[in-house]
Scaffold this motif. Structure first.
Motif, mmCIF file in Angstrom:
data_model
loop_
_atom_site.group_PDB
_atom_site.id
_atom_site.type_symbol
_atom_site.label_atom_id
_atom_site.label_comp_id
_atom_site.label_asym_id
_atom_site.label_seq_id
_atom_site.Cartn_x
_atom_site.Cartn_y
_atom_site.Cartn_z
ATOM 1 N N LEU A 6 27.601 49.286 113.669
ATOM 2 C CA LEU A 6 27.251 48.333 112.621
ATOM 3 C C LEU A 6 27.657 48.845 111.243
ATOM 4 C CD1 LEU A 6 23.695 47.180 113.795
ATOM 5 C CD2 LEU A 6 25.807 45.845 113.893
ATOM 6 N N SER A 7 27.548 50.161 111.040
ATOM 7 C CA SER A 7 27.837 50.744 109.732
ATOM 8 C C SER A 7 29.321 50.777 109.417
ATOM 9 C CB SER A 7 27.277 52.174 109.655
ATOM 10 O OG SER A 7 25.882 52.178 109.817
ATOM 11 N N HIS A 27 27.649 55.168 102.284
ATOM 12 C CA HIS A 27 26.427 55.228 103.088
ATOM 13 C C HIS A 27 25.446 56.261 102.534
ATOM 14 C CE1 HIS A 27 28.089 52.544 106.103
ATOM 15 N NE2 HIS A 27 29.212 53.246 106.045
ATOM 16 N N PHE A 78 18.163 50.228 107.678
ATOM 17 C CA PHE A 78 18.723 48.984 108.217
ATOM 18 C C PHE A 78 17.766 47.805 108.042
ATOM 19 C CE2 PHE A 78 22.002 51.425 110.325
ATOM 20 C CZ PHE A 78 23.031 50.505 110.513
ATOM 21 N N LYS A 136 18.347 44.975 105.624
ATOM 22 C CA LYS A 136 19.678 44.374 105.655
ATOM 23 C C LYS A 136 19.925 43.524 106.903
ATOM 24 C CE LYS A 136 21.517 48.255 102.998
ATOM 25 N NZ LYS A 136 21.578 47.518 101.726
ATOM 26 N N ILE A 137 18.951 43.501 107.817
ATOM 27 C CA ILE A 137 19.116 42.741 109.054
ATOM 28 C C ILE A 137 19.240 41.253 108.754
ATOM 29 C CG2 ILE A 137 17.992 42.061 111.221
ATOM 30 C CD1 ILE A 137 16.647 44.820 111.227
ATOM 31 N N GLU A 148 27.004 43.148 105.527
ATOM 32 C CA GLU A 148 25.614 43.547 105.267
ATOM 33 C C GLU A 148 25.366 45.039 105.489
ATOM 34 O OE1 GLU A 148 25.767 39.273 105.932
ATOM 35 O OE2 GLU A 148 26.453 40.972 107.145
ATOM 36 N N TYR A 149 26.196 45.663 106.325
ATOM 37 C CA TYR A 149 25.929 47.051 106.704
ATOM 38 C C TYR A 149 26.947 48.049 106.156
ATOM 39 C CZ TYR A 149 23.222 44.304 110.038
ATOM 40 O OH TYR A 149 22.375 43.389 110.608
ATOM 41 N N VAL A 170 24.899 50.595 104.118
ATOM 42 C CA VAL A 170 23.594 51.055 104.583
ATOM 43 C C VAL A 170 23.550 52.580 104.564
ATOM 44 C CG1 VAL A 170 24.218 51.129 107.042
ATOM 45 C CG2 VAL A 170 21.849 50.747 106.379
ATOM 46 N N TYR A 172 23.890 51.812 115.555
ATOM 47 C CA TYR A 172 23.865 52.045 114.110
ATOM 48 C C TYR A 172 25.263 52.356 113.580
ATOM 49 C CZ TYR A 172 18.715 52.674 114.251
ATOM 50 O OH TYR A 172 17.360 52.518 114.392
#
Length: 423
Positions: free
Chosen positions: A147-148, A232, A95, A98-99, A154-155, A158, A144
């Motif tokens: 967000l994924s 992912h 992560f 990519k933050i 952006e995620y 990931v 996580y």
């Protein structure tokens, strides 16, 4: 250091994590000595030994961390939380780059990412009470996942698997096996996992293929990853992951072998007999791994059953020699460097992954070609190390060794101050 620590195991861990730091931080990936690279596919280089050695060492350490097999809800929660903290630390590596923060760019964004790193690192390695540790680990893990999969651009891709993630999973299963089963049962489970994985990988073809194969991207493990980890996975391939789902199964056997060796070391047999037994076991495992290699090739990315036996054999052999020299013959000259690395592996695992990423994110005009940008990590190598060597492979290796030197200074300070970072 406490009296019940096995010094040879700490030194073995230190040797392993030091090697990991060297192979992960060359000056240039284009100029690396072959033994410091992973094998292209089938086969095994010294670099391929790092990961299985970590899992083996973790398995050995379980019986030292839990000398009595007292199992209750408190013990389970402790194991679960420690496993989840390792998993969460591992996922954070993926992560970090990519933050996004309030539209920040450049150095301000890097600084913001490092602040978040400090917060997450403290939450997952801080010494809180058991309930807070569990709450923080579970909360971070679900953040996580949200967000994924929530659709944030952006995620979306990931990566979720990884080295620490696999170590956390194996630790959880191996710890429960240690507390709830006999050594005979543990051995049978390890054998079953290795035989079962061999059968599945060689008898069950991936969907869309008429026959089984062990090639990149088209084997059964790759197909499982493409279904369950779609979007992912390892970005380099985006079709399979070297720490994927199916290949995690045989890695459990690596942990169990370590667990069995740890229990051997903890029994009442004379130390010399333990060393002798480990040495013989190591040789047997290496031979069995090479024999199995004829029909199920040694392969780290697939974590084949032959790879498990071969690497666990080398790990057992190495530990037997270190155990004899250090814990029996009491020869410790020259081992202090590896000891300070071995008692503090988690902080190295965490920050040695973050620091290079952060340095790559800081770019500026290249003094030699101002029309082009260069990142800080490359600049330190190109301007600070490379000019002093005619052989670029030597330059690349020295850069990695200088990084190891900086870490050695920090770890020596932590060791002196008795600062140990644990999950």
């Amino acid at each position: 250091m406490t009296k019940d620590r096995l010094i040879s195991l700490d030194i073995f861990r230190g040797l392993t994590i030091l090697l990991m730091t060297i192979v992960n931080n060359p000056g240039s990936w284009a100029t690396v000595y072959p033994p410091l690279l992973h094998s292209e596919w089938h086969g095994c280089t010294p670099t391929d030994l790092v990961f299985p050695f970590f899992i083996f060492i973790m398995g050995v350490a379980i019986s030292f961390a839990m000398p009595t097999k007292a199992y209750d809800n408190t013990t389970f929660n402790k194991i679960f939380t420690r496993s989840l903290r390792m998993v969460c630390l591992g996922i954070f590596f993926n992560f970090f780059g990519k933050i996004q923060l309030f539209g920040l760019e450049g150095i301000p964004l890097v600084f913001g990412r490092l602040v978040i790193t400090a917060i997450v690192g403290y939450a997952l390695m801080g010494n809180f009470n058991a309930k807070i540790k569990t709450y923080l680990a579970v909360s971070i893990f679900f953040i996580y996942l949200i967000l994924s999969y929530i659709g944030i651009e952006e995620y979306k891709i990931v990566r979720l698997p990884g080295v620490l993630q696999r170590i956390g999973i194996v630790y959880f299963i191996a710890s429960l096996l240690y507390l709830k089963t006999t050594q005979r049962t543990q051995l049978l489970i390890a054998i079953g996992l290795l035989l079962g994985y061999w059968a599945v990988m060689t008898l069950v073809p991936a969907l869309g293929f008429e026959i089984t194969n062990l090639e990149k991207g088209t084997n059964l493990a790759a197909w499982v990853d493409s279904i369950l980890l779609k979007g992912h996975m390892w970005e380099t391939t985006n079709t399979w992951d070297p720490e994927g789902i199916l290949s995690t199964i045989p890695s459990i056997a690596t942990g169990i072998i370590g667990l069995l060796i740890g229990q051997l070391l903890n029994n009442s047999v004379l130390k010399t007999e333990k060393a002798k037994k480990m040495f013989i076991i190591g040789i047997i495992l290496i031979v069995l791994g090479q024999i199995w290699n004829l029909v199920f090739p040694i392969n780290k990315a697939l974590w084949t059953s032959s790879f498990v036996l071969y690497t666990a054999g080398l790990a057992t052999l190495t530990l037997s020699i270190l155990y004899y020299c250090i814990d029996i013959a009491n020869y410790k000259k020259g081992t202090k460097l590896f000891l300070i690395w071995g008692v503090n592996p988690m902080i190295v695992f965490f920050l040695s992954e973050i620091i290079p990423q952060a340095m790559v994110m800081i770019s500026f005009p290249n003094p030699k070609t101002p029309t082009e940008n260069i990142n800080l990590l490359d600049y330190l190598y190109v301007a600070g190390v490379k000019p002093f060597f005619n052989n670029e492979m030597n330059a690349s290796l020295v850069f990695a060794l200088l990084y190891v030197g900086l870490w050695s200074i920090m770890l020596a300070y932590f060791y002196k101050k008795k600062m140990y970072f644990k999950v």
